[in-house]
Design an enzyme around this catalytic site. Structure first.
Site: not given
Lengths: 282, 282
Positions: A151, A227, A260
């Protein structure tokens, strides 16, 4: 730069350490973790991967949930996990204490804007200080380092790796922010740390870097299709288009049904580490 | 007994779920995690392992740090991680809120002492309610279940497994409390939950159970030599002596340099799961 060992545990035949030190880059005490594979007992120098974490994380998230040790032990890889920002009462936070700016959200830049410029220097910390510090006391080969992240940390891995291809010889990322200039998380962070002049943002935007001629060896990205941040914040298709246009080799794998979380990261961790180890073998 | 799914993530090709339900055994809402390997998509029934956690833990510790999913995915094993006690404002805790009694420290017994007897019924919960609940909605073969645990959870795995060898066909433990009647943690818990009459303790003491004739197939125990609780609380040599004396097969492995943490557990987790899978194959 005295290194203090906060904890040390045997794991998968190697040693998992958590350390702290006063950082010259950030002016704060920084905590990180490092895993030494069994091969570190005898080897003079081993390849290493720096793992950059995402928003809100410290070194602890990947250290506890990343499932990297079995693979690193087998591959003979050192695994280094720094924090995501400077910390401490003297370090300025987001005025609203939001999760996506300030503490836990350094975005791997050297800030130029007050009041952040003094401490928020994660770019220099990751690129220079931390590897040098570790190489001074561990069998770490500075000529065989890779970089990876998740991320916001995927953003850091891409931008640091594309800027210093001789320093970070392999790059991979899980669900990275690839175009911070074009998404809300990135726009907030880059304007806060670097100011409103968007030309200064280009050095910290992987899509812009590739457009401007930065190159690396083949880059590996895994992205979960479930995600929640995919469409608004991550947008890997922008990086794919830039790499295709520029001839930058990229393997982008959409992983059906993955979100995620660290359940996603840990699933593909061993695969990423093997990929780095192959590129760092010699 | 309505089962509520609190979270669900794809992981290692399978599904990691966290669920809650109102328990008939404890009279409280209980939370647990369950990992379904990829084989669960097609199989009518799969073997399962129940993992019992140690003092202070919830389902979350092993779910995040246990590194069990890759092995369970490969072996086709369902992995079930219950909480370590009832929870909630109405549940009586240790008067001093100590970590080793009350909330987070149910010791896998059905308490008989007030005020604990109403809710602290983890024995019935693990032995009966939870497997039945899961078998009603998942492809779980109740005839192919194993049980394992860590520390206080190792105590639970040994006592439940030795008491119900037909229900739990394989037993393993990481750094278990093997003789609670003889160590401080166990003496505090058993007197608090079961009272001062030590004859009632024998059903919840693995050494006493083996001495009294309880038997299982071969039991696997890993114990770290650098475990801070080894000499005072764990004392695996007492179980070794009882098993040797009784002819109960036991593999006790002292693991040099390992401590009591999840770094130790995760190192040997895949090995334990393969050991269970072999015994639960048919």
């Amino acid at each position: 730069m005295t290194l203090q060992t906060l904890s040390e545990s045997r794991a998968h035949g190697g040693i998992q350490r958590v350390c702290s030190h006063v950082s010259a880059a950030t002016g704060t005490e920084m905590t990180f973790s490092v895993f030494l594979p069994p091969a570190a007992q005898n080897a003079l120098s081993l390849p290493a991967v720096i793992y950059l974490s995402g928003l809100t994380c410290t070194h602890a998230n990947v250290t506890e949930k990343g499932e990297f040790r079995a693979a690193c032990a087998e591959l003979g890889l050192i695994f280094i996990a720094p924090d995501t920002s400077p910390r401490g009462e003297a370090v300025p936070d987001d005025p609203a204490a939001a999760y996506d700016f300030g503490l836990g959200a350094g975005f791997y830049v050297d800030a130029t804007m007050a009041p952040y410029a003094t401490n928020y220097r994660m770019w220099s910390y990751v690129a220079d200080e931390l590897p040098q510090l570790l190489a001074a006391s561990l069998p770490l080969d500075l000529a065989r380092m890779g970089i990876m992240g998740h991320s916001m940390g995927g953003h850091g891995a891409l931008t640091l790796g594309l800027t210093y291809p001789e320093r970070f010889r392999s790059i991979s990322a899980f669900a990275p922010i690839v175009a911070p200039s074009q998404v809300p998380w990135g726009q907030k962070a880059l304007s806060g740390y670097l100011g409103e002049d968007r030309t200064a943002w280009r050095a910290h935007d992987a899509v812009a870097l590739v457009e401007s001629g930065a190159r690396s060896g083949e880059i590996l990205i895994d992205q979960g299709s479930a995600d929640a941040f995919l469409a608004e914040q991550l947008r890997p298709e922008l990086f794919k288009a830039a790499c295709d246009q520029a001839g930058q080799p990229l393997t982008l794998r959409m992983q059906a049904g993955y979100d995620h979380s660290y359940y996603f990261i840990s699933t593909f961790m061993a695969d990423h580490l093997a990929w780095h180890a192959r590129r760092l073998a010699t």
